[in-house]
Scaffold this active site. Structure first.
Site, PDB file in Angstrom:
ATOM      1  N   SER A   3      34.680  36.408  32.526  1.00  0.00           N
ATOM      2  CA  SER A   3      33.679  36.136  33.561  1.00  0.00           C
ATOM      3  C   SER A   3      32.413  36.935  33.304  1.00  0.00           C
ATOM      4  O   SER A   3      32.465  38.038  32.735  1.00  0.00           O
ATOM      5  CB  SER A   3      34.274  36.549  34.910  1.00  0.00           C
ATOM      6  OG  SER A   3      33.272  36.660  35.885  1.00  0.00           O
ATOM      7  N   TYR A  24      38.708  43.216  40.651  1.00  0.00           N
ATOM      8  CA  TYR A  24      38.772  41.916  39.955  1.00  0.00           C
ATOM      9  C   TYR A  24      38.062  42.008  38.602  1.00  0.00           C
ATOM     10  O   TYR A  24      38.610  41.633  37.564  1.00  0.00           O
ATOM     11  CB  TYR A  24      38.136  40.807  40.809  1.00  0.00           C
ATOM     12  CG  TYR A  24      37.842  39.549  40.023  1.00  0.00           C
ATOM     13  CD1 TYR A  24      38.866  38.721  39.593  1.00  0.00           C
ATOM     14  CD2 TYR A  24      36.525  39.193  39.688  1.00  0.00           C
ATOM     15  CE1 TYR A  24      38.593  37.572  38.851  1.00  0.00           C
ATOM     16  CE2 TYR A  24      36.252  38.049  38.948  1.00  0.00           C
ATOM     17  CZ  TYR A  24      37.290  37.241  38.534  1.00  0.00           C
ATOM     18  OH  TYR A  24      37.024  36.115  37.785  1.00  0.00           O
ATOM     19  N   LYS A  38      39.363  41.763  34.415  1.00  0.00           N
ATOM     20  CA  LYS A  38      38.802  40.954  33.327  1.00  0.00           C
ATOM     21  C   LYS A  38      38.433  41.843  32.148  1.00  0.00           C
ATOM     22  O   LYS A  38      38.692  41.508  30.989  1.00  0.00           O
ATOM     23  CB  LYS A  38      37.573  40.172  33.811  1.00  0.00           C
ATOM     24  CG  LYS A  38      37.879  39.078  34.808  1.00  0.00           C
ATOM     25  CD  LYS A  38      38.685  37.944  34.194  1.00  0.00           C
ATOM     26  CE  LYS A  38      39.083  36.890  35.199  1.00  0.00           C
ATOM     27  NZ  LYS A  38      40.108  35.965  34.709  1.00  0.00           N
TER      28      LYS A  38
HETATM   29  P1  NAD Z   1      41.687  28.862  40.722  1.00  0.00           P
HETATM   30  O1  NAD Z   1      42.223  29.857  41.683  1.00  0.00           O
HETATM   31  O2  NAD Z   1      41.289  27.532  41.240  1.00  0.00           O
HETATM   32  O3  NAD Z   1      42.724  28.644  39.522  1.00  0.00           O
HETATM   33  C1  NAD Z   1      43.603  29.648  39.078  1.00  0.00           C
HETATM   34  C2  NAD Z   1      44.996  29.046  39.061  1.00  0.00           C
HETATM   35  O4  NAD Z   1      45.925  30.020  38.583  1.00  0.00           O
HETATM   36  C3  NAD Z   1      45.469  28.595  40.448  1.00  0.00           C
HETATM   37  O5  NAD Z   1      45.934  27.262  40.380  1.00  0.00           O
HETATM   38  C4  NAD Z   1      46.595  29.558  40.788  1.00  0.00           C
HETATM   39  O6  NAD Z   1      47.590  28.950  41.577  1.00  0.00           O
HETATM   40  C5  NAD Z   1      47.098  29.938  39.389  1.00  0.00           C
HETATM   41  N1  NAD Z   1      47.741  31.253  39.314  1.00  0.00           N
HETATM   42  C6  NAD Z   1      47.285  32.442  39.793  1.00  0.00           C
HETATM   43  N2  NAD Z   1      48.153  33.419  39.495  1.00  0.00           N
HETATM   44  C7  NAD Z   1      49.180  32.848  38.807  1.00  0.00           C
HETATM   45  C8  NAD Z   1      50.376  33.331  38.240  1.00  0.00           C
HETATM   46  N3  NAD Z   1      50.724  34.619  38.326  1.00  0.00           N
HETATM   47  N4  NAD Z   1      51.189  32.460  37.607  1.00  0.00           N
HETATM   48  C9  NAD Z   1      50.870  31.157  37.524  1.00  0.00           C
HETATM   49  N5  NAD Z   1      49.751  30.632  38.043  1.00  0.00           N
HETATM   50  C10 NAD Z   1      48.923  31.467  38.687  1.00  0.00           C
HETATM   51  O7  NAD Z   1      40.466  29.559  39.962  1.00  0.00           O
HETATM   52  P2  NAD Z   1      39.422  28.948  38.935  1.00  0.00           P
HETATM   53  O8  NAD Z   1      38.080  28.991  39.566  1.00  0.00           O
HETATM   54  O9  NAD Z   1      39.919  27.686  38.365  1.00  0.00           O
HETATM   55  O10 NAD Z   1      39.437  30.095  37.837  1.00  0.00           O
HETATM   56  C11 NAD Z   1      40.219  30.009  36.655  1.00  0.00           C
HETATM   57  C12 NAD Z   1      40.038  31.287  35.849  1.00  0.00           C
HETATM   58  O11 NAD Z   1      38.648  31.458  35.585  1.00  0.00           O
HETATM   59  C13 NAD Z   1      40.469  32.558  36.587  1.00  0.00           C
HETATM   60  O12 NAD Z   1      41.072  33.432  35.651  1.00  0.00           O
HETATM   61  C14 NAD Z   1      39.164  33.140  37.107  1.00  0.00           C
HETATM   62  O13 NAD Z   1      39.236  34.540  37.236  1.00  0.00           O
HETATM   63  C15 NAD Z   1      38.213  32.737  35.994  1.00  0.00           C
HETATM   64  N6  NAD Z   1      36.816  32.649  36.451  1.00  0.00           N
HETATM   65  C16 NAD Z   1      36.493  31.868  37.528  1.00  0.00           C
HETATM   66  C17 NAD Z   1      35.166  31.820  37.963  1.00  0.00           C
HETATM   67  C18 NAD Z   1      34.774  31.008  39.176  1.00  0.00           C
HETATM   68  O14 NAD Z   1      33.734  31.314  39.763  1.00  0.00           O
HETATM   69  N7  NAD Z   1      35.504  29.984  39.571  1.00  0.00           N
HETATM   70  C19 NAD Z   1      34.184  32.554  37.291  1.00  0.00           C
HETATM   71  C20 NAD Z   1      34.538  33.311  36.188  1.00  0.00           C
HETATM   72  C21 NAD Z   1      35.871  33.349  35.765  1.00  0.00           C
HETATM   73  N1  UFG Z   2      25.639  33.852  48.643  1.00  0.00           N
HETATM   74  C1  UFG Z   2      25.098  33.680  49.916  1.00  0.00           C
HETATM   75  N2  UFG Z   2      25.941  33.307  50.919  1.00  0.00           N
HETATM   76  C2  UFG Z   2      27.270  33.091  50.729  1.00  0.00           C
HETATM   77  C3  UFG Z   2      27.810  33.271  49.435  1.00  0.00           C
HETATM   78  C4  UFG Z   2      26.966  33.651  48.419  1.00  0.00           C
HETATM   79  O1  UFG Z   2      23.909  33.875  50.109  1.00  0.00           O
HETATM   80  O2  UFG Z   2      27.980  32.772  51.702  1.00  0.00           O
HETATM   81  C5  UFG Z   2      24.742  34.229  47.533  1.00  0.00           C
HETATM   82  C6  UFG Z   2      25.117  35.545  46.872  1.00  0.00           C
HETATM   83  O3  UFG Z   2      24.537  36.625  47.540  1.00  0.00           O
HETATM   84  C7  UFG Z   2      24.583  35.333  45.455  1.00  0.00           C
HETATM   85  C8  UFG Z   2      24.755  33.823  45.228  1.00  0.00           C
HETATM   86  O4  UFG Z   2      24.854  33.251  46.532  1.00  0.00           O
HETATM   87  O5  UFG Z   2      23.219  35.643  45.400  1.00  0.00           O
HETATM   88  C9  UFG Z   2      25.994  33.476  44.440  1.00  0.00           C
HETATM   89  O6  UFG Z   2      27.119  34.081  45.043  1.00  0.00           O
HETATM   90  P1  UFG Z   2      28.628  33.723  44.602  1.00  0.00           P
HETATM   91  O7  UFG Z   2      29.536  34.551  45.435  1.00  0.00           O
HETATM   92  O8  UFG Z   2      28.809  32.259  44.616  1.00  0.00           O
HETATM   93  O9  UFG Z   2      28.664  34.172  43.066  1.00  0.00           O
HETATM   94  P2  UFG Z   2      28.450  35.598  42.379  1.00  0.00           P
HETATM   95  O10 UFG Z   2      27.624  35.382  41.166  1.00  0.00           O
HETATM   96  O11 UFG Z   2      27.930  36.588  43.341  1.00  0.00           O
HETATM   97  O12 UFG Z   2      29.926  36.023  41.972  1.00  0.00           O
HETATM   98  C10 UFG Z   2      30.916  35.130  41.472  1.00  0.00           C
HETATM   99  C11 UFG Z   2      32.191  35.914  41.397  1.00  0.00           C
HETATM  100  C12 UFG Z   2      32.038  37.000  40.363  1.00  0.00           C
HETATM  101  C13 UFG Z   2      31.701  36.378  39.043  1.00  0.00           C
HETATM  102  C14 UFG Z   2      30.493  35.522  39.157  1.00  0.00           C
HETATM  103  C15 UFG Z   2      30.259  34.784  37.862  1.00  0.00           C
HETATM  104  O13 UFG Z   2      32.473  36.436  42.680  1.00  0.00           O
HETATM  105  O14 UFG Z   2      33.202  37.756  40.219  1.00  0.00           O
HETATM  106  O15 UFG Z   2      30.633  34.584  40.214  1.00  0.00           O
HETATM  107  O16 UFG Z   2      31.402  34.133  37.455  1.00  0.00           O
HETATM  108  F1  UFG Z   2      31.429  37.338  38.121  1.00  0.00           F
END
Ligand code: NAD
Ligand code: UFG
Length: 346
Positions: free
Chosen positions: A131, A155, A159
């Site tokens: 991430s 969190y 990572k």
């Molecule tokens: P998500 O929660 O929708 O998907 C994660 C999946 O993993 C879920 O279906 C959950 O049930 C499953 N899971 C969690 N723990 C588990 C375990 N111990 N065993 C088996 N399954 C398990 O999240 P996502 O947005 O699809 O994110 C996927 C990956 O990408 C995550 O590792 C997250 O940290 C990373 N990521 C997400 C974002 C984002 O903003 N969505 C940004 C950066 C990185």
């Molecule tokens: N924001 C609002 N109101 C809300 C939610 C968010 O104004 O209710 C703003 C935040 O302050 C920020 C922007 O919208 O300026 C984006 O916020 P997000 O929470 O959607 O995303 P972030 O970039 O802050 O963080 C998320 C995860 C991080 C990850 C990052 C990139 O929480 O762990 O995305 O993957 F690193």
């Protein structure tokens, strides 16, 4: 013709995983998905199967926790995987501050179990969901892969720890081929509107919150901070369409076949910064819905402006994001309009 590659996808029922599994199926891969449904449901898997049509025969699903080593052992003993895509993990920043042990156990201990079983079975190719959070509060933008790394919360630390584990594993055994993808802000949904993001409880992230306001589940969006030194004072991020992200995973998988690849990290973003107000305006335009705003204070821990340098991924993965914010908002709206309660009926 060579047999299709078989890929294990952990967390494949989740938001990014489900979109990637669909792309893999359509790309002719065999997929084995494991998920414990901690933050997802069987319905997502069913929808992926429907969207995959004839390719659905190449999807196998097991409800399984990645920390269950005996179950993983059994799976690896019965199936030869060419590569693993590792999405499974917990991702809510605030929850990680409240429950750090749960995050270290699920994300770090879970990854160790997976890696040990992979190693024991000689499967040493993996794409990992890292991430942009590992850049902490970047001093400048765009963020390049060489920027110093830091963690702002448990969190983010999971990572960073997992990235370090991968670097150590590769240093000890160059037989591993590892690609860590640092996602920026994934948004949007499959253009069909059948799969999308369905967070449990009140959403923490911007667009899942906006989508619930749009369908009347929440009254208004709180804008966290209007006095940043950005174009309109609100936070700036690099939003990327989940379909582009899914394609980035296929590009990474292809790259794992490159004999030169060792342990690499790539940003997946668009390289463009968008403010909160710009994102809300684009969503209003594409949905025709008014999003009431409440101007609130800054959210503790938030960075001001974060966006990616995309050069390395373009050059080495031959991948570039194609969609802009209007397409992201169009598809996000289409998903929530068709599924106001996500995968639940209510
Ligand atoms: P998500 O929660 O929708 O998907 C994660 C999946 O993993 C879920 O279906 C959950 O049930 C499953 N899971 C969690 N723990 C588990 C375990 N111990 N065993 C088996 N399954 C398990 O999240 P996502 O947005 O699809 O994110 C996927 C990956 O990408 C995550 O590792 C997250 O940290 C990373 N990521 C997400 C974002 C984002 O903003 N969505 C940004 C950066 C990185
Ligand atoms: N924001 C609002 N109101 C809300 C939610 C968010 O104004 O209710 C703003 C935040 O302050 C920020 C922007 O919208 O300026 C984006 O916020 P997000 O929470 O959607 O995303 P972030 O970039 O802050 O963080 C998320 C995860 C991080 C990850 C990052 C990139 O929480 O762990 O995305 O993957 F690193």
């Amino acid at each position: 013709m060579a047999a299709p590659q078989c890929v294990l996808i952990t967390g494949g029922a989740g938001y990014i995983g489900s979109h990637t599994v669909l792309q893999l199926l359509l790309g002719g891969y065999k997929t084995v998905v494991i998920d414990n449904f901690d933050n997802s449901s069987q319905v997502a898997i069913n929808r992926v199967q429907e969207l995959a049509g004839d390719h659905a025969v190449n999807l196998t699903f097991h409800k399984m926790d990645i920390r269950n080593k005996p179950a993983l052992e059994k799976l690896f003993a019965s199936t030869k995987f060419d590569a693993v895509m590792h999405f499974a993990g917990l991702k809510a920043v605030g929850e990680s501050v409240q429950k750090p042990l749960m995050y270290y156990d699920n994300n770090v201990v879970g990854t160790l179990a997976l890696l040990e079983v992979m190693d024991a079975h000689g499967c040493k190719k993996i794409v990992f969901s890292s991430s942009a959070t590992v850049y902490g509060w970047p001093k400048e933008v765009p963020c390049t892969e060489e920027f110093p790394l830091s963690a702002a919360n448990p969190y983010g630390r999971t990572k960073l720890m997992i990235e370090d584990i991968f670097r150590d594993i590769y240093a000890s055994d160059s037989g591993w081929k590892i690609i860590m993808l640092r996602y920026f802000n994934p948004v949007g949904a499959h253009p069909s509107g059948h799969i999308g993001e369905d967070p449990l409880g009140t959403p923490n992230n911007l667009m899942p919150f906006v989508q619930q306001v749009a369908v009347g589940r929440l009254p208004a969006l709180k804008v966290f901070g209007t006095n940043y030194s950005t174009k309109d004072g609100t936070g700036v991020r690099d939003y990327i369409h989940v379909a582009d992200l899914a394609n980035g995973h296929l590009a990474a998988l292809r790259k794992l076949s490159d004999p030169q690849i060792g342990c690499e990290v790539y940003n997946l973003g668009t390289g463009k910064g968008t403010s909160v107000l710009e994102m809300v305006a684009a969503f209003e335009k594409m949905s025709g819905k008014k999003i009431p705003l409440i101007i609130a204070g800054r959210r503790p821990g938030d960075a001001e402006i974060v966006y990616a340098s995309t050069e390395k991924a373009e050059l080495e993965l031959n991948w570039k994001a194609e969609y802009g914010i209007e397409e992201m908002c169009r598809d996000q709206w289409n998903w929530v309009n068709k599924n106001p309660y996500g995968y639940q009926t209510k």
